[in-house]
Write an enzyme that holds these catalytic residues in place. Structure first.
Site, PDB file in Angstrom:
ATOM      1  N   CYS A   2       0.835  -1.198   0.000  1.00  0.00           N
ATOM      2  CA  CYS A   2       0.000   0.000   0.000  1.00  0.00           C
ATOM      3  C   CYS A   2       0.870   1.249   0.000  1.00  0.00           C
ATOM      4  O   CYS A   2       2.023   1.209   0.438  1.00  0.00           O
ATOM      5  CB  CYS A   2      -0.943   0.091   1.189  1.00  0.00           C
ATOM      6  N   ARG A  27       3.462  -0.155  -5.381  1.00  0.00           N
ATOM      7  CA  ARG A  27       3.294  -0.654  -4.013  1.00  0.00           C
ATOM      8  C   ARG A  27       2.010  -1.465  -3.852  1.00  0.00           C
ATOM      9  O   ARG A  27       1.805  -2.120  -2.837  1.00  0.00           O
ATOM     10  CB  ARG A  27       3.271   0.520  -3.022  1.00  0.00           C
ATOM     11  N   TRP A  74      -2.731  -2.713  -1.600  1.00  0.00           N
ATOM     12  CA  TRP A  74      -2.429  -4.123  -1.821  1.00  0.00           C
ATOM     13  C   TRP A  74      -3.178  -4.844  -0.696  1.00  0.00           C
ATOM     14  O   TRP A  74      -2.833  -4.718   0.482  1.00  0.00           O
ATOM     15  CB  TRP A  74      -0.929  -4.388  -1.726  1.00  0.00           C
ATOM     16  N   ASN A 100      -1.262   2.291   5.574  1.00  0.00           N
ATOM     17  CA  ASN A 100      -0.378   1.237   5.057  1.00  0.00           C
ATOM     18  C   ASN A 100       0.120   0.451   6.258  1.00  0.00           C
ATOM     19  O   ASN A 100       0.729   1.027   7.156  1.00  0.00           O
ATOM     20  CB  ASN A 100       0.804   1.884   4.302  1.00  0.00           C
ATOM     21  N   GLY A 101      -0.161  -0.854   6.267  1.00  0.00           N
ATOM     22  CA  GLY A 101       0.272  -1.669   7.409  1.00  0.00           C
ATOM     23  C   GLY A 101      -0.856  -2.597   7.822  1.00  0.00           C
ATOM     24  O   GLY A 101      -1.803  -2.822   7.065  1.00  0.00           O
ATOM     25  N   GLU A 491      17.247 -17.058  -9.588  1.00  0.00           N
ATOM     26  CA  GLU A 491      16.770 -15.714  -9.915  1.00  0.00           C
ATOM     27  C   GLU A 491      16.104 -15.697 -11.307  1.00  0.00           C
ATOM     28  O   GLU A 491      15.069 -15.058 -11.505  1.00  0.00           O
ATOM     29  CB  GLU A 491      17.947 -14.727  -9.848  1.00  0.00           C
ATOM     30  N   LYS A 495      12.303 -14.528 -11.936  1.00  0.00           N
ATOM     31  CA  LYS A 495      11.935 -13.447 -12.862  1.00  0.00           C
ATOM     32  C   LYS A 495      10.857 -13.912 -13.826  1.00  0.00           C
ATOM     33  O   LYS A 495       9.882 -13.212 -14.071  1.00  0.00           O
ATOM     34  CB  LYS A 495      13.143 -12.957 -13.683  1.00  0.00           C
ATOM     35  N   GLU A 498       7.505 -14.296 -12.028  1.00  0.00           N
ATOM     36  CA  GLU A 498       6.925 -13.018 -11.613  1.00  0.00           C
ATOM     37  C   GLU A 498       6.227 -12.291 -12.754  1.00  0.00           C
ATOM     38  O   GLU A 498       5.132 -11.791 -12.584  1.00  0.00           O
ATOM     39  CB  GLU A 498       8.036 -12.085 -11.101  1.00  0.00           C
ATOM     40  N   HIS A 514      18.971 -36.180  -9.331  1.00  0.00           N
ATOM     41  CA  HIS A 514      18.396 -36.717  -8.081  1.00  0.00           C
ATOM     42  C   HIS A 514      16.871 -36.622  -8.055  1.00  0.00           C
ATOM     43  O   HIS A 514      16.269 -36.722  -6.999  1.00  0.00           O
ATOM     44  CB  HIS A 514      18.999 -35.979  -6.884  1.00  0.00           C
ATOM     45  N   LYS A 613       5.694  -4.216  -4.829  1.00  0.00           N
ATOM     46  CA  LYS A 613       7.148  -4.091  -4.776  1.00  0.00           C
ATOM     47  C   LYS A 613       7.680  -4.120  -3.358  1.00  0.00           C
ATOM     48  O   LYS A 613       8.668  -4.762  -3.065  1.00  0.00           O
ATOM     49  CB  LYS A 613       7.589  -2.809  -5.470  1.00  0.00           C
TER      50      LYS A 613
HETATM   51  O1  M6R Z   1      12.920  -4.428  -1.169  1.00  0.00           O
HETATM   52  P1  M6R Z   1      13.566  -5.772  -0.941  1.00  0.00           P
HETATM   53  O2  M6R Z   1      14.815  -5.955  -1.722  1.00  0.00           O
HETATM   54  O3  M6R Z   1      13.737  -6.099   0.506  1.00  0.00           O
HETATM   55  O4  M6R Z   1      12.511  -6.817  -1.514  1.00  0.00           O
HETATM   56  C1  M6R Z   1      12.732  -8.189  -1.402  1.00  0.00           C
HETATM   57  C2  M6R Z   1      11.812  -8.966  -2.306  1.00  0.00           C
HETATM   58  O5  M6R Z   1      10.479  -8.696  -1.990  1.00  0.00           O
HETATM   59  C3  M6R Z   1      12.052  -8.624  -3.782  1.00  0.00           C
HETATM   60  O6  M6R Z   1      13.363  -8.876  -4.164  1.00  0.00           O
HETATM   61  C4  M6R Z   1      11.099  -9.423  -4.690  1.00  0.00           C
HETATM   62  O7  M6R Z   1      11.423 -10.777  -4.658  1.00  0.00           O
HETATM   63  C5  M6R Z   1      11.149  -8.850  -6.105  1.00  0.00           C
HETATM   64  N1  M6R Z   1       9.812  -8.715  -6.609  1.00  0.00           N
HETATM   65  C6  M6R Z   1      11.946  -9.673  -7.040  1.00  0.00           C
HETATM   66  O8  M6R Z   1      11.867  -9.246  -8.349  1.00  0.00           O
END
Ligand code: M6R
Length: 618
Positions: A2, A27, A74, A100-101, A491, A495, A498, A514, A613
């Protein structure tokens, strides 16, 4: 999660709030809403879905006024509906709150307020706040003719609240005032001019108006009026907080002609490395000059174990850091998911360095883990992008990544900057522990050359576009790597998941035999990271094992490697570099592959479904 914003001043508030929400839309994008006060009249507009839905609605019902608050959601408690969208109001429709929270004791508070006659209309935790403030307004009846000021009622209400909040509150009874508060969720105050203020969850929403900001601390309550601003505590003490100047350029938060922030940020990675290295790399001496760490140099020289804590992509960067630090600084390293670390009983002491990696500097799990590590006496080191964020302020020392604002939900350039800083920290700690000048110089020279090599990788991006067009029809992928590239395989898979919503799993190449290899057939491609490094032959064997079972392979190889090319269905080349820095080059084709797959599939690249994010809830 949020984003909240509030503005008080002389300008038309609606466009200011909408622009601020647009900048914070990463956010959360489940709903958006505004409350604007005009004289004693409160205008409210809230819409489920993306900000454009609210913008369309506002074309029909403009909200005039110069004081207002806004929210981008969010969803945590209650479905993403118009009704559950913020701002939320009290029974009289007088007090409006954006939040927010999470209010953790909202059940008890709601029961108590219901008993006192308050009526609730939403499923949110936030709705208890305006009612609680309303209740405090009534209680302890002030002297005749002197209504209790909003900030006093807010302070009394917050004393009963458990949980996390960044809040902005507006009341039609005091139309020239915004009260804001913070506990556990980020909040920044922008001081535009005397009597003109913007308060927001993120500095990017403030940047168009001013660079003079105050990072609000936990427990602070702000009262903003045309006469000025006041910061008090929950105990009603007045505080003096320093103004800081933000050095981010406002255009960094724009798309600059790119179709998506994600592509723009991928393309900015050579600059991200240069910015992270600037003034820190002394190539001739083979050392890293890191101001924050220099101050703790003596304590760092006594460190005998390192724990790296992070979430998501930052965690994978941390895994690369583990290989770097073990190989070049000779330190035992563990990498922990922050969400797990905080519930374990880790063994650490004053000779443990805990490196906390976070782009936002606000991730709730990472912050909680940091606090636990501090409580246990470890030396905490931040690797953070957002200057002035909570994690950056709470660590004992740190190294900013200086990647600039990262807007796309999928992290790219911030990850690149994290890898750069981890290499610098390795150089710093390695040289403290007997790393030779020759090795130090070699690492420094190779690091210095990374931006140019990244530009080469990026200049071949059309190949990844073509590959995505061929491969986006598949629904499952493996990403495989070994040693330094195992974390990057993870990673690459993250990606792709996501942004394209395709199923992808990252594995250490050697683990395939395995179990996971059972899934391989011609409909299940593998993206194998097999550059010419110390484990090249092993990876080539694994590659052949997959090929022998009819698997379709995209290989990432070192420029000129015809052997690998002859064995696979498609090859992507990267330049040669030092093995410990290979992740910085190898990650880019996978970012581009994920990006172009998402484009081919028509996904919402910058704001993928179900994500936000900045994850400021547990
Ligand atoms: O702001 P931060 O780096 O602490 O965030 C950590 C994760 O939430 C962040 O890396 C998330 O996995 C991303 N969406 C990856 O692309």
């Amino acid at each position: 999660m949020c984003g909240i914003i509030g503005y008080i001043g002389k300008k038309d508030v609606q466009p200011i709030l909408m622009e601020g929400l647009r900048r914070m839309e990463y956010r959360g994008y489940d709903s958006a809403g505004l409350a604007v006060v005009d004289g004693k009249t409160m205008g409210v507009c809230k819409k489920q879905g993306k900000l454009t839905n609210l913008a369309n609605e506002l074309q029909e019902h403009d909200l005039p006024g110069t004081v207002g608050v806004g929210h981008i959601r969010w969803a945590t408690h209650g479905a993403p509906t118009d009704l559950n969208a913020h701002p939320h109001a009290d029974c009289q429709g007088e007090i409006f709150v954006v939040h927010n929270g999470i209010i953790e004791n909202y059940h008890e508070l709601r029961d108590m307020l219901k008993e006192r006659g308050h009526e609730f209309t939403t499923q949110t935790d936030t709705e208890v706040l305006p009612h609680l403030i309303e209740e405090m307004m009534k209680s302890d009846e002030p002297k005749a003719g002197h209504k209790k000021p909003l900030e006093q009622a807010v302070t009394e209400a917050l004393a009963l609240v458990q949980g996390a909040y960044g809040l902005a509150i507006l009341s039609s009874a005091e139309p020239e005032k915004i009260v804001a508060a913070r506990l556990g969720s980020p909040l920044v105050l922008g001081v535009v001019a005397p009597g003109e203020y913007v308060v927001a969850s993120d500095v990017t929403a403030i940047m168009p108006h001013t660079r003079d900001v105050i990072y609000v601390e936990d427990g602070d309550i702000l009262t903003l009026t045309p006469a000025g601003y006041k910061i008090t505590t929950l105990q009603n003490e007045t505080l003096d907080r320093q103004t800081t100047t933000v050095d981010w350029d406002v255009t960094q938060a724009e798309k600059s002609g790119y179709p998506h922030f994600m592509l723009k940020e991928i393309m900015e990675q050579p600059d991200a490395v240069e910015n992270a290295l600037r003034g820190r790399l002394i190539v001739e001496e083979g050392i890293a000059h890191l101001g924050g760490l220099n101050e703790q140099a003596e304590r760092l020289s006594k460190v005998n174990q390192v724990i790296i804590i992070a979430c998501g992509t930052a965690y994978y960067a941390g895994l690369v850091g583990e290989y770097m630090l073990e190989e070049y600084a000779g330190l035992p390293v563990q990498v922990e998911y922050a969400s797990e670390f905080r519930y374990r009983k880790p063994v650490l002491d004053e000779n443990t360095a805990v490196i906390v990696i976070s782009q936002s500097g606000e991730t709730a799990d990472t912050l909680a883990a940091l606090r636990e590590a501090k409580r246990k006496g470890a030396l905490t080191i931040g690797v953070v992008n957002v200057v002035g964020s909570t994690i950056a302020r709470e660590v004992d020392c740190g190294v900013y990544t200086h990647a600039g604002p990262e807007i796309a939900v999928a992290s790219t350039k911030a990850t690149m900057a994290q890898l750069t800083v981890l290499a610098l920290i390795t150089l710093f700690l390695g040289r403290q522990r007997g790393m030779s000048l020759v090795t130090g110089k070699r690492i420094a020279e190779e690091l210095r050359d990374i931006p140019a090599k990244l530009r080469t990788v990026l200049s071949n991006r059309s190949e990844l576009d073509q590959l995505a067009k061929q491969y986006a029809k598949f629904t499952h992928f493996y990403f495989l790597g070994r040693k330094y590239l195992y974390p990057m395989a993870m990673e690459g898979a993250l990606k792709l998941k996501e942004v394209s919503y395709l199923h992808a799993e990252g594995y250490p190449s050697g683990e395939m035999k395995h179990g996971p290899i059972a899934l391989i057939d011609d409909s299940f491609p593998s993206f194998i990271l097999t550059p010419r490094d110390s484990v090249y032959e092993k990876n080539v064997s694994n590659l052949q094992e997959i090929k022998a079972r009819g698997g379709n392979i995209i290989a990432l190889a070192t420029e000129g490697d015809e052997t690998v090319k002859s064995m696979v269905d498609a090859v992507v080349y990267i330049p040669k570099t030092l093995e410990m820095l290979t992740p910085m080059l190898a990650v880019v084709p996978m970012q581009l592959f994920a990006y172009y797959c998402a484009v081919v599939l028509g996904r919402d690249v910058d704001q993928p479904r179900n994500l936000a994010k900045s994850v400021t809830v547990e």
